[in-house]
Design a protein around this motif. Structure first.
Motif, PDB file in Angstrom:
ATOM      1  N   PRO A 123       0.821  -1.210   0.000  1.00 54.72           N
ATOM      2  CA  PRO A 123       0.000   0.000   0.000  1.00 54.72           C
ATOM      3  C   PRO A 123       0.857   1.263   0.000  1.00 54.72           C
ATOM      4  O   PRO A 123       0.858   2.026   0.940  1.00 54.72           O
ATOM      5  N   HIS A 129       1.600  10.823   0.176  1.00 56.41           N
ATOM      6  CA  HIS A 129       0.563  10.691   1.195  1.00 56.41           C
ATOM      7  C   HIS A 129       1.177  10.747   2.585  1.00 56.41           C
ATOM      8  O   HIS A 129       2.402  10.675   2.748  1.00 56.41           O
ATOM      9  N   ASP A 131       0.747   8.669   6.299  1.00 57.81           N
ATOM     10  CA  ASP A 131       0.246   7.357   6.723  1.00 57.81           C
ATOM     11  C   ASP A 131      -0.873   7.492   7.756  1.00 57.81           C
ATOM     12  O   ASP A 131      -0.759   8.276   8.716  1.00 57.81           O
ATOM     13  N   HIS A 287       5.121  11.206   1.705  1.00 54.75           N
ATOM     14  CA  HIS A 287       6.073  10.221   1.168  1.00 54.75           C
ATOM     15  C   HIS A 287       5.389   9.312   0.154  1.00 54.75           C
ATOM     16  O   HIS A 287       4.160   9.222   0.111  1.00 54.75           O
TER      17      HIS A 287
HETATM   18 FE   LIG Z   1       2.969   5.122   3.358  1.00 46.43          FE
END
Ligand SMILES: [Fe+2]
Length: 318
Positions: A123, A129, A131, A287
């Protein structure tokens, strides 16, 4: 006639202070710090992370972490316990509901792509994005170490969300300062099930999180709880919408903001080697993995450190 040493103010030259990641370069005495780009990231050498850190070294590492947002250490052959002990300098280690665990440990995750697997299996998402923003207290940072990496490719790229925000116009900053985002991780398992097997993400199959814990509302602009510096906190992964906006309106603004994070002058890129260890700030830095390799295995293991509940411009100073 008496000569004067003073120049009129208009002729004064500005003092040339090197600026990296948007701030003056700090002084370091105990560690060696080499910036990776002008936007974020540095390599730190002169430290063995298997050993407990003395106060001064730790304080310099934290200073580098705060300024550069991603810190890179090479040749760190740590046991899982040493990895966790180093992570705890940043805060309490937390579990994640969706990320696969490593070696049966609920407090460690792995990012693994076998040589014969398609790139979507991890993912890492197509976009920059942050986390797990759907959690009430999303991760402060991720501590990740490489066990096995491709010879070429498989880097991780980062984008500095402070700089993204700081380059916006005052008008757009004012709009975003008042916005909130709904982030939800409720549907990822159901959505994954509907995909053909070769397109599915590898997700954790069981977890102890309740449904309510998988959806939260956070400010679109996140404020550092100590410095007050502001950063954009609106990205595509797990995004449901801006509070009070239609889905169509939300997507249009989000697409524009997401496009800004792609600008190269906010980025750095880290090449992994076996036993490279990174710590990245998951609050103020975006990241993404770069899956530009084939037929080779990439195996990274990580801990996740819990952050504070995000605060917005209206909550700061508290
Ligand atoms: Fe990630």
């Amino acid at each position: 006639m008496v000569a004067t040493k003073c120049k009129p103010a208009s002729q004064e030259q500005p003092v040339a202070v090197p600026v990296v990641a948007g701030l003056p370069m700090p002084d370091f005495r105990r560690i060696h710090v080499e910036p990776i780009s002008g936007a974020c990231g540095c390599e730190i050498s002169g430290v063995d992370l298997r050993e407990p850190l003395d106060e001064e070294t730790l304080s310099e590492i934290m200073k580098a972490f705060e300024q550069f947002l991603v810190i890179v250490f090479r040749d760190q052959d740590l046991s899982p316990e040493q990895h966790k002990a180093f992570s705890r300098y940043f805060g309490p280690i937390t579990e994640l509901p969706q990320a696969p665990t490593y070696d049966g440990m609920r407090d460690m995750q792995e990012v693994r792509r076998e040589a014969d697997e398609p790139e979507n299996v991890v993912p890492s998402f197509e976009h920059f994005h942050t986390d797990s923003p759907f959690l009430k207290r999303p991760p402060l940072c991720v501590v990740m170490r490489a066990l096995e990496v491709p010879r070429y490719g498989g880097d991780t790229a980062f984008s500095n969300a402070y700089l993204v925000y700081e380059h916006l116009s005052d008008g757009l900053k004012a709009l975003l300062d008042g916005l909130q985002v709904v982030y939800s991780g409720k549907e990822i398992w159901a959505r994954n099930e509907k995909l053909p097997p070769e397109k599915r993400l590898r997700l954790r199959e069981e977890h102890g999180f309740s449904e309510d814990e998988l959806e939260n509302i956070h400010p679109a602009v996140r404020v550092h709880p100590v410095t007050g510096r502001k950063a954009l906190f609106a990205t595509t992964a797990y995004f449901k919408g801006f509070v009070g906006w239609t889905e169509e309106e939300s997507r249009a603004l989000l697409d524009y903001l997401q496009s800004l994070a792609q600008h190269l002058h906010y980025h750095c890129r880290v090449k992994w080697r076996k036993n490279t260890l990174l710590v990245w700030d998951n609050r103020f830095l975006l990241h993404r993995g770069v899956h530009d390799f084939k037929y080779e295995r990439r195996h990274l293991i990580r801990t996740t450190v819990m952050g504070e509940r995000p605060i917005g411009p209206r909550d700061w100073p508290a």
